[in-house]
Design an enzyme around this catalytic site. Structure first.
Site, PDB file in Angstrom:
ATOM      1  N   CYS A 163       1.077  -0.661  -0.541  1.00 14.89           N
ATOM      2  CA  CYS A 163       0.136   0.712  -0.365  1.00 14.89           C
ATOM      3  C   CYS A 163       0.986   1.402  -0.153  1.00 14.89           C
ATOM      4  CB  CYS A 163      -1.098  -0.030   1.551  1.00 14.89           C
ATOM      5  SG  CYS A 163      -1.904   1.639   1.236  1.00 14.89           S
ATOM      6  N   CYS A 194      -0.102   5.328   7.921  1.00 18.02           N
ATOM      7  CA  CYS A 194      -1.397   5.318   8.271  1.00 18.02           C
ATOM      8  C   CYS A 194      -1.430   4.485   8.936  1.00 18.02           C
ATOM      9  CB  CYS A 194      -1.809   4.611   6.944  1.00 18.02           C
ATOM     10  SG  CYS A 194      -3.307   3.453   7.202  1.00 18.02           S
ATOM     11  N   CYS A 211      -2.755  -0.691   8.780  1.00 20.14           N
ATOM     12  CA  CYS A 211      -2.926  -2.383   8.793  1.00 20.14           C
ATOM     13  C   CYS A 211      -0.938  -2.618   8.934  1.00 20.14           C
ATOM     14  CB  CYS A 211      -2.503  -2.748   7.203  1.00 20.14           C
ATOM     15  SG  CYS A 211      -4.376  -2.361   6.198  1.00 20.14           S
ATOM     16  N   GLN A 236     -21.002  -4.558  14.029  1.00 19.06           N
ATOM     17  CA  GLN A 236     -19.291  -5.815  13.353  1.00 19.06           C
ATOM     18  C   GLN A 236     -18.621  -5.168  11.960  1.00 19.06           C
ATOM     19  OE1 GLN A 236     -16.827  -7.954  14.799  1.00 19.06           O
ATOM     20  NE2 GLN A 236     -17.973  -8.239  17.072  1.00 19.06           N
ATOM     21  N   TYR A 257     -23.557  -6.362  27.015  1.00 15.55           N
ATOM     22  CA  TYR A 257     -23.277  -4.768  25.736  1.00 15.55           C
ATOM     23  C   TYR A 257     -23.587  -5.638  24.620  1.00 15.55           C
ATOM     24  CZ  TYR A 257     -19.559  -5.053  29.679  1.00 15.55           C
ATOM     25  OH  TYR A 257     -18.876  -5.476  31.342  1.00 15.55           O
ATOM     26  N   GLU A 314     -27.459  -2.860  27.108  1.00 12.82           N
ATOM     27  CA  GLU A 314     -26.188  -2.218  25.859  1.00 12.82           C
ATOM     28  C   GLU A 314     -26.800   0.062  26.775  1.00 12.82           C
ATOM     29  OE1 GLU A 314     -24.225  -2.267  23.687  1.00 12.82           O
ATOM     30  OE2 GLU A 314     -23.956   0.322  23.536  1.00 12.82           O
ATOM     31  N   CYS A 337     -12.996  -8.941  21.769  1.00  8.64           N
ATOM     32  CA  CYS A 337     -12.061  -8.308  20.638  1.00  8.64           C
ATOM     33  C   CYS A 337     -10.359  -8.296  21.136  1.00  8.64           C
ATOM     34  CB  CYS A 337     -12.812  -7.023  19.642  1.00  8.64           C
ATOM     35  SG  CYS A 337     -13.196  -5.745  20.258  1.00  8.64           S
TER      36      CYS A 337
HETATM   37  N1  SAH Z   1     -22.671  -7.662  20.684  1.00  6.38           N
HETATM   38  C1  SAH Z   1     -22.928  -6.472  20.239  1.00  6.38           C
HETATM   39  C2  SAH Z   1     -21.979  -5.760  20.504  1.00  6.38           C
HETATM   40  C3  SAH Z   1     -20.758  -5.936  20.738  1.00  6.38           C
HETATM   41  S1  SAH Z   1     -19.546  -4.348  20.985  1.00  6.38           S
HETATM   42  C4  SAH Z   1     -22.790  -6.778  18.668  1.00  6.38           C
HETATM   43  O1  SAH Z   1     -21.761  -7.823  18.748  1.00  6.38           O
HETATM   44  O2  SAH Z   1     -23.000  -6.854  17.332  1.00  6.38           O
HETATM   45  C5  SAH Z   1     -19.445  -3.918  22.458  1.00  6.38           C
HETATM   46  C6  SAH Z   1     -20.375  -3.028  22.553  1.00  6.38           C
HETATM   47  O3  SAH Z   1     -20.845  -2.445  24.397  1.00  6.38           O
HETATM   48  C7  SAH Z   1     -21.216  -1.210  22.070  1.00  6.38           C
HETATM   49  O4  SAH Z   1     -22.420  -1.655  21.011  1.00  6.38           O
HETATM   50  C8  SAH Z   1     -20.880  -0.669  23.027  1.00  6.38           C
HETATM   51  O5  SAH Z   1     -21.802   0.383  23.361  1.00  6.38           O
HETATM   52  C9  SAH Z   1     -21.334  -1.450  24.592  1.00  6.38           C
HETATM   53  N2  SAH Z   1     -20.982  -0.917  25.238  1.00  6.38           N
HETATM   54  C10 SAH Z   1     -19.691  -0.186  25.727  1.00  6.38           C
HETATM   55  N3  SAH Z   1     -19.877  -0.042  27.867  1.00  6.38           N
HETATM   56  C11 SAH Z   1     -20.434  -0.426  27.577  1.00  6.38           C
HETATM   57  C12 SAH Z   1     -21.172  -0.746  29.212  1.00  6.38           C
HETATM   58  N4  SAH Z   1     -20.204  -0.690  30.484  1.00  6.38           N
HETATM   59  N5  SAH Z   1     -22.209  -1.342  29.513  1.00  6.38           N
HETATM   60  C13 SAH Z   1     -23.045  -1.921  27.925  1.00  6.38           C
HETATM   61  N6  SAH Z   1     -22.594  -1.732  27.511  1.00  6.38           N
HETATM   62  C14 SAH Z   1     -21.324  -1.486  26.985  1.00  6.38           C
END
Ligand code: SAH
Length: 418
Positions: free
Chosen positions: A14, A20, A23, A221, A250, A271, A346
């Site tokens: 790249c 950047c 990557c 995602q 979450y 969430e 992650c």
């Molecule tokens: N399970 C979902 C989101 C995962 S990402 C998926 O797979 O799409 C992590 C998520 O945690 C995000 O949406 C973020 O807004 C949320 N988050 C971050 N801190 C948090 C907290 N203290 N309590 C609840 N949710 C939280």
């Protein structure tokens, strides 16, 4: 580990790879990237359980369904788009990125010319002068819908209607255009206020047989191909039989919980992001799923509240951000006493930390399944499954928090105690 013939031995190049910094693994053939990630997860997780083979991509390029660019201009006024050089306010011009959806990159290139012909000034982070700050593009893998979010420093786009018309003419594949107002001095991309300029203001995509609405500020995602496999594995590991009370913590826009709901008795999602919770509730309705309820709250706080009122659960999914979970959450999981905990992460470092905590408090790690959600970068996704041991175990620390659980208790379903 799988990689398409050809990609496994190739090293990608790249023109801006040094400046950047996005990557970090561009210098490695894909198979070697996978091997490196496998070793890293093994180092962190093998002390607790078996680490299975990482699931790689067959075509590891152009997987990003969310593309973000900032704008700048040359001395002669030519508008350029790109990304911030790591740790600075300097923008590295990027016309075409190996990881990004090609449709998104093409839209951004044309946006630069349009902004110039409409004489829209690019925003300068240091002086606060100018209008357009960023663009965010989301492409839906299954439905093909495309959302363009223009982030402006003020709520007014000159010649708005003509601008939208011109952009749609160049890219009729765009299904919605949103103006987001970010008038604060911040490195956050999106501001709070949104004005829909065209279409419905969100996109919809399909994953594992459910349809999901995704708003500009909701988490989704970024690698749709791998996410299908990731969620399918997470739900398989939960071992649902149709009766279980499941927590999706979450939960974002409700993806995991809604997919699991078909095989569970009841799902409770929690969430923090209000827009995401709104999406989750609408997603439940749109998919005709009735055995779910979603709450906007801090996941730790919410679970402490559930535990203190003597609630129980059978399965807990958790999918926290990079920082991992916290002791308020984990100690409450132990009190809710689910049979299984499915931890999607992650960041293998915080995963290992939290798995170690749960392992000390009566949950036996059963295995870890890494997924390559982010080829060419150092990031790794992984699932860990934990099973409740028979011996009773009480966490030694409970974090007491004042709770705002009114919403929870107002819900008729949630009042029903097991
Ligand atoms: N399970 C979902 C989101 C995962 S990402 C998926 O797979 O799409 C992590 C998520 O945690 C995000 O949406 C973020 O807004 C949320 N988050 C971050 N801190 C948090 C907290 N203290 N309590 C609840 N949710 C939280």
């Amino acid at each position: 580990m799988r990689a398409k013939r050809g990609t496994e031995s190739q090293v990608q190049h790249c023109p801006v790879e040094k400046r950047c910094g996005g990557c970090q693994l561009l210098h490695l053939p894909y198979q070697e990237q996978l091997a490196m990630k496998q070793r890293k997860v093994a180092r962190l997780m093998q002390p607790y359980c078996t680490v299975h083979e990482i699931r790689g991509m067959e075509s590891p390029l152009r997987y990003r369904n969310k593309v973000h660019a900032a704008f700048t201009h040359r001395k002669d006024g030519t508008i350029l788009s790109g990304i911030y050089e790591e740790g600075t306010h300097r923008i590295v011009p990027v016309e075409d990125c190996l990881l990004e959806d090609a449709r998104a990159d093409a839209i951004i290139r044309d946006l630069c010319s349009l902004l110039q012909s409409f004489k829209i000034k690019t925003y300068n982070e240091d002086t606060g002068y100018g209008l357009i700050r960023h663009v965010l593009i989301r492409t839906a893998h299954c439905t093909g819908e495309i959302m363009v979010v223009l982030v402006l420093a003020a709520p007014m786009l000159p010649s708005k209607n003509n601008f939208v018309k011109a952009l749609r003419k160049l890219h009729p594949e765009i299904t919605t255009i949103v103006l987001n107002v970010n008038d604060r001095k911040t490195s956050m991309v999106l501001g709070d206020r949104e004005i829909v300029l065209y279409g419905k203001g969100f996109i919809e995509d399909e994953l594992c047989g459910c349809r999901f609405r995704i708003s500009p500020k909701s988490f989704y995602q970024i690698n749709s191909v791998q996410t299908e496999a990731l969620y399918a594995k997470a739900i398989e590991l939960a071992g649902l039989t149709g009766k279980e009370r499941v927590i999706d913590a979450y939960c974002g826009i409700g993806t995991i919980g809604l997919i699991a709901a078909k095989k569970a008795g009841e799902v409770i999602g929690v969430e923090l992001n209000a827009d995401a919770v709104r999406d989750a509730i609408r997603n439940a309705r749109q998919n005709g799923i009735k055995n779910v309820s979603f709450y906007q709250n801090d996941a730790g706080r919410f679970l402490v509240g559930m535990a203190e009122s003597g609630e129980k659960a059978d399965v807990v999914f958790l999918d926290p951000p990079r920082a991992g979970s916290d002791e308020a959450f984990l100690s409450s999981v132990v009190r809710l006493a689910p049979e299984r905990v499915v931890y999607i992460s992650c960041n293998p470092e915080t995963l290992a930390r939290d798995v170690a905590w749960l392992a000390k408090h009566g949950y036996k790690p059963q295995g870890c399944w890494p997924f390559d959600q982010f080829p060419f970068t150092e990031s790794i996704e992984a699932i860990a499954l934990l099973q409740r041991s028979n011996r009773e175990s009480k966490p030694d620390t409970y974090v007491k928090l004042s709770l705002d659980m009114e919403d929870y208790y107002r819900s008729k379903d949630a009042k029903r105690k097991k």
